[in-house]
Design an enzyme around this catalytic site. Structure first.
Site, mmCIF file in Angstrom:
data_model
loop_
_atom_site.group_PDB
_atom_site.id
_atom_site.type_symbol
_atom_site.label_atom_id
_atom_site.label_comp_id
_atom_site.label_asym_id
_atom_site.label_seq_id
_atom_site.Cartn_x
_atom_site.Cartn_y
_atom_site.Cartn_z
ATOM 1 N N HIS A 72 0.840 -1.203 0.000
ATOM 2 C CA HIS A 72 0.000 0.000 0.000
ATOM 3 C C HIS A 72 0.873 1.251 0.000
ATOM 4 O O HIS A 72 1.688 1.444 0.891
ATOM 5 C CB HIS A 72 -0.920 0.017 1.228
ATOM 6 C CG HIS A 72 -2.102 -0.891 1.105
ATOM 7 N ND1 HIS A 72 -3.210 -0.794 1.905
ATOM 8 C CD2 HIS A 72 -2.346 -1.911 0.246
ATOM 9 C CE1 HIS A 72 -4.096 -1.709 1.539
ATOM 10 N NE2 HIS A 72 -3.586 -2.410 0.545
ATOM 11 N N TYR A 199 -9.078 5.306 7.867
ATOM 12 C CA TYR A 199 -9.261 5.587 9.296
ATOM 13 C C TYR A 199 -10.284 6.720 9.383
ATOM 14 O O TYR A 199 -10.036 7.803 8.862
ATOM 15 C CB TYR A 199 -7.946 6.057 9.929
ATOM 16 C CG TYR A 199 -6.874 4.996 10.051
ATOM 17 C CD1 TYR A 199 -6.068 4.644 8.974
ATOM 18 C CD2 TYR A 199 -6.647 4.354 11.269
ATOM 19 C CE1 TYR A 199 -5.077 3.686 9.096
ATOM 20 C CE2 TYR A 199 -5.646 3.389 11.401
ATOM 21 C CZ TYR A 199 -4.872 3.055 10.311
ATOM 22 O OH TYR A 199 -3.891 2.103 10.433
ATOM 23 N N PRO A 291 -4.126 -0.024 18.897
ATOM 24 C CA PRO A 291 -3.853 -0.430 17.516
ATOM 25 C C PRO A 291 -3.977 0.698 16.473
ATOM 26 O O PRO A 291 -3.650 0.480 15.308
ATOM 27 C CB PRO A 291 -4.896 -1.525 17.250
ATOM 28 C CG PRO A 291 -5.944 -1.340 18.281
ATOM 29 C CD PRO A 291 -5.297 -0.708 19.465
ATOM 30 N N TYR A 383 4.011 6.521 10.235
ATOM 31 C CA TYR A 383 3.181 5.383 9.826
ATOM 32 C C TYR A 383 4.003 4.307 9.121
ATOM 33 O O TYR A 383 3.828 3.113 9.378
ATOM 34 C CB TYR A 383 2.030 5.860 8.930
ATOM 35 C CG TYR A 383 0.944 4.831 8.770
ATOM 36 C CD1 TYR A 383 -0.011 4.634 9.768
ATOM 37 C CD2 TYR A 383 0.873 4.018 7.634
ATOM 38 C CE1 TYR A 383 -1.003 3.660 9.637
ATOM 39 C CE2 TYR A 383 -0.113 3.051 7.493
ATOM 40 C CZ TYR A 383 -1.048 2.881 8.498
ATOM 41 O OH TYR A 383 -2.026 1.915 8.372
HETATM 42 P P1 RFL Z 1 2.176 -12.113 21.406
HETATM 43 O O1 RFL Z 1 1.757 -12.163 20.000
HETATM 44 O O2 RFL Z 1 1.141 -11.801 22.426
HETATM 45 O O3 RFL Z 1 2.849 -13.513 21.748
HETATM 46 C C1 RFL Z 1 3.175 -13.885 23.065
HETATM 47 C C2 RFL Z 1 3.284 -15.379 23.141
HETATM 48 O O4 RFL Z 1 3.603 -15.719 24.505
HETATM 49 C C3 RFL Z 1 2.804 -16.792 24.904
HETATM 50 N N1 RFL Z 1 2.596 -16.763 26.349
HETATM 51 C C4 RFL Z 1 3.181 -17.619 27.196
HETATM 52 N N2 RFL Z 1 4.066 -18.602 26.994
HETATM 53 C C5 RFL Z 1 4.453 -19.319 28.075
HETATM 54 N N3 RFL Z 1 3.978 -19.094 29.330
HETATM 55 C C6 RFL Z 1 3.068 -18.124 29.570
HETATM 56 N N4 RFL Z 1 2.579 -17.942 30.778
HETATM 57 C C7 RFL Z 1 2.648 -17.322 28.474
HETATM 58 N N5 RFL Z 1 1.799 -16.284 28.342
HETATM 59 C C8 RFL Z 1 1.783 -15.968 27.060
HETATM 60 C C9 RFL Z 1 1.485 -16.625 24.152
HETATM 61 O O5 RFL Z 1 0.783 -17.862 24.030
HETATM 62 C C10 RFL Z 1 1.975 -16.086 22.814
HETATM 63 O O6 RFL Z 1 2.169 -17.119 21.876
HETATM 64 O O7 RFL Z 1 3.350 -11.067 21.627
HETATM 65 P P2 RFL Z 1 4.551 -10.609 20.625
HETATM 66 O O8 RFL Z 1 5.203 -11.772 19.990
HETATM 67 O O9 RFL Z 1 5.349 -9.635 21.393
HETATM 68 O O10 RFL Z 1 3.797 -9.843 19.432
HETATM 69 C C11 RFL Z 1 3.095 -8.644 19.636
HETATM 70 C C12 RFL Z 1 1.900 -8.536 18.692
HETATM 71 O O11 RFL Z 1 1.140 -9.726 18.774
HETATM 72 C C13 RFL Z 1 1.007 -7.320 19.001
HETATM 73 O O12 RFL Z 1 1.776 -6.201 19.326
HETATM 74 C C14 RFL Z 1 0.105 -6.943 17.793
HETATM 75 O O13 RFL Z 1 -0.839 -7.950 17.539
HETATM 76 C C15 RFL Z 1 -0.635 -5.620 18.062
HETATM 77 N N6 RFL Z 1 -1.554 -5.240 16.977
HETATM 78 C C16 RFL Z 1 -1.079 -4.648 15.813
HETATM 79 N N7 RFL Z 1 0.256 -4.455 15.639
HETATM 80 C C17 RFL Z 1 0.730 -3.928 14.465
HETATM 81 O O14 RFL Z 1 1.944 -3.769 14.356
HETATM 82 N N8 RFL Z 1 -0.096 -3.598 13.416
HETATM 83 C C18 RFL Z 1 -1.440 -3.760 13.507
HETATM 84 O O15 RFL Z 1 -2.132 -3.486 12.528
HETATM 85 C C19 RFL Z 1 -1.984 -4.269 14.752
HETATM 86 N N9 RFL Z 1 -3.298 -4.465 14.890
HETATM 87 C C20 RFL Z 1 -2.929 -5.460 17.104
HETATM 88 C C21 RFL Z 1 -3.787 -5.050 16.043
HETATM 89 C C22 RFL Z 1 -3.463 -6.074 18.255
HETATM 90 C C23 RFL Z 1 -4.823 -6.275 18.354
HETATM 91 N N10 RFL Z 1 -5.285 -6.911 19.525
HETATM 92 C C24 RFL Z 1 -6.268 -7.933 19.549
HETATM 93 C C25 RFL Z 1 -4.612 -6.731 20.789
HETATM 94 C C26 RFL Z 1 -5.142 -5.242 16.135
HETATM 95 C C27 RFL Z 1 -5.674 -5.821 17.293
HETATM 96 C C28 RFL Z 1 -7.185 -5.967 17.340
HETATM 97 C C1 PHB Z 2 -5.780 -4.586 10.934
HETATM 98 O O1 PHB Z 2 -5.840 -4.823 9.712
HETATM 99 O O2 PHB Z 2 -6.117 -5.432 11.770
HETATM 100 C C2 PHB Z 2 -5.333 -3.256 11.395
HETATM 101 C C3 PHB Z 2 -4.836 -2.351 10.463
HETATM 102 C C4 PHB Z 2 -4.421 -1.091 10.890
HETATM 103 C C5 PHB Z 2 -4.494 -0.763 12.221
HETATM 104 C C6 PHB Z 2 -4.969 -1.684 13.151
HETATM 105 C C7 PHB Z 2 -5.396 -2.930 12.733
HETATM 106 O O3 PHB Z 2 -4.098 0.479 12.616
#
Ligand code: RFL
Ligand code: PHB
Length: 388
Positions: A72, A199, A291, A383
């Site tokens: 994009h 957005y 997010p 961004y």
């Molecule tokens: P994770 O992905 O949470 O992985 C952590 C791992 O640790 C395990 N764990 C354990 N293992 C052993 N013992 C325990 N007691 C444990 N407790 C937990 C878990 O099972 C898991 O496998 O962390 P990591 O690797 O640091 O990654 C971070 C990302 O997952 C997170 O920052 C993103 O998903 C945030 N996020 C977004 N980030 C972006 O860069 N771009 C996006 O567009 C974006 N959109 C989002 C998001 C997060 C969202 N939610 C649901 C919080 C959109 C949403 C809706």
């Molecule tokens: C997504 O596609 O899940 C998404 C994209 C952009 C954001 C957050 C989530 O800022």
């Protein structure tokens, strides 16, 4: 078992660090509380900065991303019924990659398996110990307690894992902001309403039109903290989403049955420092961002980059300078992304006490942004991702 680096958590940060270490010949094991399918079932991030794309390429996990991911060159902001495009490519020379976190995780898991990396799934009561002395990790599996001795522990276990808890018991300071709303997200096999992300600021609340492919859309609407997924039928979600978008966008929207629906609360959190002796906090274990800026996964990747450089220099160059500066280097980039995510959240959401005055202030700032190359460049630079 003895390894050089024990990694707690098999999310994107643990897997990426594990692969960089494996490729450099540094022995490591990943331990996770759940199994592969559970981890791959979590629908999360969708936007990758060019730095994250570069890291995935560097470890050898980028092939499918380049085939299936969507490049994009711009992103749109919508407010007061009109959509305004920000040309990321023209302003910065860079683009972002739309490719789901689930796919990134799967590619890294497949590569780990193919390169013989060790992973222990379904480990209970995982705990880091003695990280100021003889670091080791214990866990329970099949009714037995196991012990892994190591030189370093990488805490890649997210916001609720044992690494953050251990840090909190050892002098960690937490900086936090909790927002008075969450995001209701829906995944559906319908074509995206626009070829780029939108957005939207609206008096009824924020909305986001994102996507996973040309046939799969990911949409979000801001909801109150008391809102429950069960309260939202698919029809209620689509109606609310359309109300918050410019008319032509709402009219072009293709709807269909949801294949996933969930609510995530929004907050900012930073732990300081990120190092406790031989235990390091990495990714969501060390920080959480709302997010709105698409920064969480990308910050996890930049943390991994800094920590890997430190560990590589320790083993291959006999220098601890990189390990010693990990916390400060990572935090300096983290705080800038925390600021950006906070400011995007502030600009685009409806706050309970903002009133008509607050709405006009947001619209004035959005209007300024849409007409100022300088303001757009500042947004675009953040961004697409600040340099490592
Ligand atoms: P994770 O992905 O949470 O992985 C952590 C791992 O640790 C395990 N764990 C354990 N293992 C052993 N013992 C325990 N007691 C444990 N407790 C937990 C878990 O099972 C898991 O496998 O962390 P990591 O690797 O640091 O990654 C971070 C990302 O997952 C997170 O920052 C993103 O998903 C945030 N996020 C977004 N980030 C972006 O860069 N771009 C996006 O567009 C974006 N959109 C989002 C998001 C997060 C969202 N939610 C649901 C919080 C959109 C949403 C809706
Ligand atoms: C997504 O596609 O899940 C998404 C994209 C952009 C954001 C957050 C989530 O800022």
């Amino acid at each position: 078992m003895r390894v050089q680096v024990a990694i707690i958590g098999s999310g994107p940060s643990g897997l990426l660090l594990g692969q960089l270490l494996t490729n450099a010949g540094i022995d490591n094991v990943i331990i996770d509380r759940v199994d592969r399918d559970y981890i791959l079932g979590r629908i999360r991030a969708g936007v990758l900065e060019y730095g994250t794309v570069g890291l995935l390429d560097a470890v050898g996990a980028g092939a499918r991303m380049h085939r299936e991911g969507l490049v994009h060159d711009g992103v749109s902001l919508a407010y007061a019924g009109v959509k305004h495009r920000i040309d990321l490519k023209a302003l910065t020379g860079r683009s972002v990659m739309v490719y789901g976190q689930t796919e990134v995780t799967q590619d890294l898991m497949d590569l780990r398996e193919a390169t013989g990396g060790k992973t222990i799934y379904n480990a209970g009561n995982v705990t880091p110990h003695d990280f100021d002395g003889r670091p080791h990790v214990t866990y329970e599996k099949d009714g037995t307690t196991h012990r892994i001795d190591c030189d370093f522990i990488a805490g890649c276990d997210g916001a609720h894992g044992p690494s953050r808890i251990a840090a909190a018991q050892n002098g960690m300071k937490g900086f936090e902001r909790v927002y008075p709303f969450g995001w209701l997200g829906v995944l559906a096999d319908v074509p995206p309403v626009d070829h780029e992300l939108i957005y939207a600021n609206h008096e009824r609340g924020f909305a986001l039109c994102s996507q996973r492919s040309n046939t799969r859309s990911r949409y979000y609407v801001q909801v109150g903290l008391d809102s429950k997924v069960e309260d939202w039928s698919d029809d209620a979600f689509w109606d609310e989403l359309r109300r918050r978008l410019p008319r032509e966008t709402a009219e072009a929207m293709v709807t269909g049955p949801s294949i996933e629906k969930s609510i995530a609360p929004l907050r900012s959190f930073v732990a300081e420092p990120l190092r406790y002796g031989r235990l390091f906090l990495v990714g969501d274990a060390g920080h959480i961002v709302p997010p709105t800026g698409a920064k969480g996964l990308n910050l996890a990747a930049s943390d991994v980059h800094y920590l890997f450089e430190g560990l590589r220099d320790h083993y291959l160059e006999h220098s601890d300078a990189g390990i010693d500066s990990y916390s400060a280097r990572a935090l300096s980039r983290i705080w800038k992304a925390v600021r950006f995510s906070w400011s995007m959240t502030q600009l685009l959401h409806r706050f309970p006490d903002q009133g008509d005055f607050g709405q006009r202030i947001q619209e004035a700032e959005l209007d300024y942004l849409s007409n100022s190359a300088a303001a757009q460049t500042a947004l675009a630079e953040n961004y697409i991702g600040l340099p490592y």
